[in-house]
Design a protein around this motif. Structure first.
Motif, short mmCIF file in Angstrom:
data_model
loop_
_atom_site.label_atom_id
_atom_site.label_comp_id
_atom_site.label_asym_id
_atom_site.label_seq_id
_atom_site.Cartn_x
_atom_site.Cartn_y
_atom_site.Cartn_z
N VAL A 111 -42.90 7.60 -8.09
CA VAL A 111 -42.46 9.07 -8.24
C VAL A 111 -42.29 9.70 -7.10
O VAL A 111 -41.16 10.37 -6.92
N HIS A 112 -42.70 9.37 -5.74
CA HIS A 112 -42.17 9.83 -4.53
C HIS A 112 -40.79 9.38 -4.30
O HIS A 112 -39.94 10.23 -3.82
N ARG A 113 -40.36 8.09 -4.61
CA ARG A 113 -38.96 7.60 -4.40
C ARG A 113 -38.11 8.49 -5.26
O ARG A 113 -36.85 8.70 -4.66
N ALA A 114 -38.42 8.65 -6.22
CA ALA A 114 -37.55 9.43 -7.32
C ALA A 114 -37.19 10.80 -6.83
O ALA A 114 -36.19 11.52 -6.89
N ARG A 115 -38.48 11.48 -6.38
CA ARG A 115 -38.30 12.74 -5.53
C ARG A 115 -37.35 12.85 -4.74
O ARG A 115 -36.55 13.65 -4.39
N LEU A 116 -37.26 11.84 -3.71
CA LEU A 116 -36.49 11.69 -2.62
C LEU A 116 -35.14 11.48 -2.80
O LEU A 116 -34.27 12.19 -2.58
N ALA A 117 -34.76 10.79 -3.81
CA ALA A 117 -33.51 10.38 -4.54
C ALA A 117 -32.85 11.63 -5.15
O ALA A 117 -31.65 11.99 -4.81
N VAL A 118 -33.61 12.60 -6.00
CA VAL A 118 -33.30 13.67 -6.44
C VAL A 118 -32.91 14.83 -5.46
O VAL A 118 -32.04 15.43 -5.57
N ALA A 119 -33.83 14.91 -4.49
CA ALA A 119 -33.70 15.83 -3.31
C ALA A 119 -32.27 15.58 -2.53
O ALA A 119 -31.45 16.33 -2.05
N ARG A 120 -32.00 14.30 -2.36
CA ARG A 120 -30.70 13.87 -1.49
C ARG A 120 -29.72 14.34 -2.27
O ARG A 120 -28.54 14.51 -1.86
N SER A 121 -29.84 14.14 -3.59
CA SER A 121 -28.45 14.21 -4.37
C SER A 121 -28.24 15.67 -5.03
O SER A 121 -27.17 15.94 -5.39
N ALA A 122 -29.22 16.50 -4.88
CA ALA A 122 -29.25 17.86 -5.28
C ALA A 122 -28.31 18.99 -4.45
O ALA A 122 -28.21 18.51 -3.19
N ASP A 123 -27.34 19.73 -5.12
CA ASP A 123 -26.90 20.55 -4.35
C ASP A 123 -27.41 21.63 -3.42
O ASP A 123 -27.11 21.92 -2.19
#
Length: 79
Positions: free
Chosen positions: A41-53
């Motif tokens: 979950v933590h890694r998924a959140r980081l990936a989303v945050a990095r990709s978000a505009d």
């Protein structure tokens, strides 16, 4: 610096080989196959945050993916 670049290249090649040999779909891990670990979950959140505009985009994506904590403090994806 040169050594760390070689290590990253090697790890990338290993990951590509692993994906090719498994058909591109990761196999379930031992234990409860449907459970998502807190680390995932933590890694998924980081990936989303990095990709978000922007912050609004990040919030929307996290919510859509079930990564936003509910009233109990647990994300729906981890239930």
């Amino acid at each position: 610096m040169y050594g760390s670049l070689d290590v990253r290249k090697f790890l990338g090649q290993q990951e590509e080989e692993s994906m090719r040999s498994s058909g591109g779909v990761p196999a379930p891990r031992a234990g409860e196959p449907g459970r998502v670990s807190p680390e995932q979950v933590h890694r998924a959140r980081l990936a989303v945050a990095r990709s978000a505009d922007n912050a609004e985009d990040c919030k929307l994506l996290l919510d859509m993916l079930g990564l936003t904590p509910d009233e109990d403090g647990e994300p729906p994806v981890a239930r």
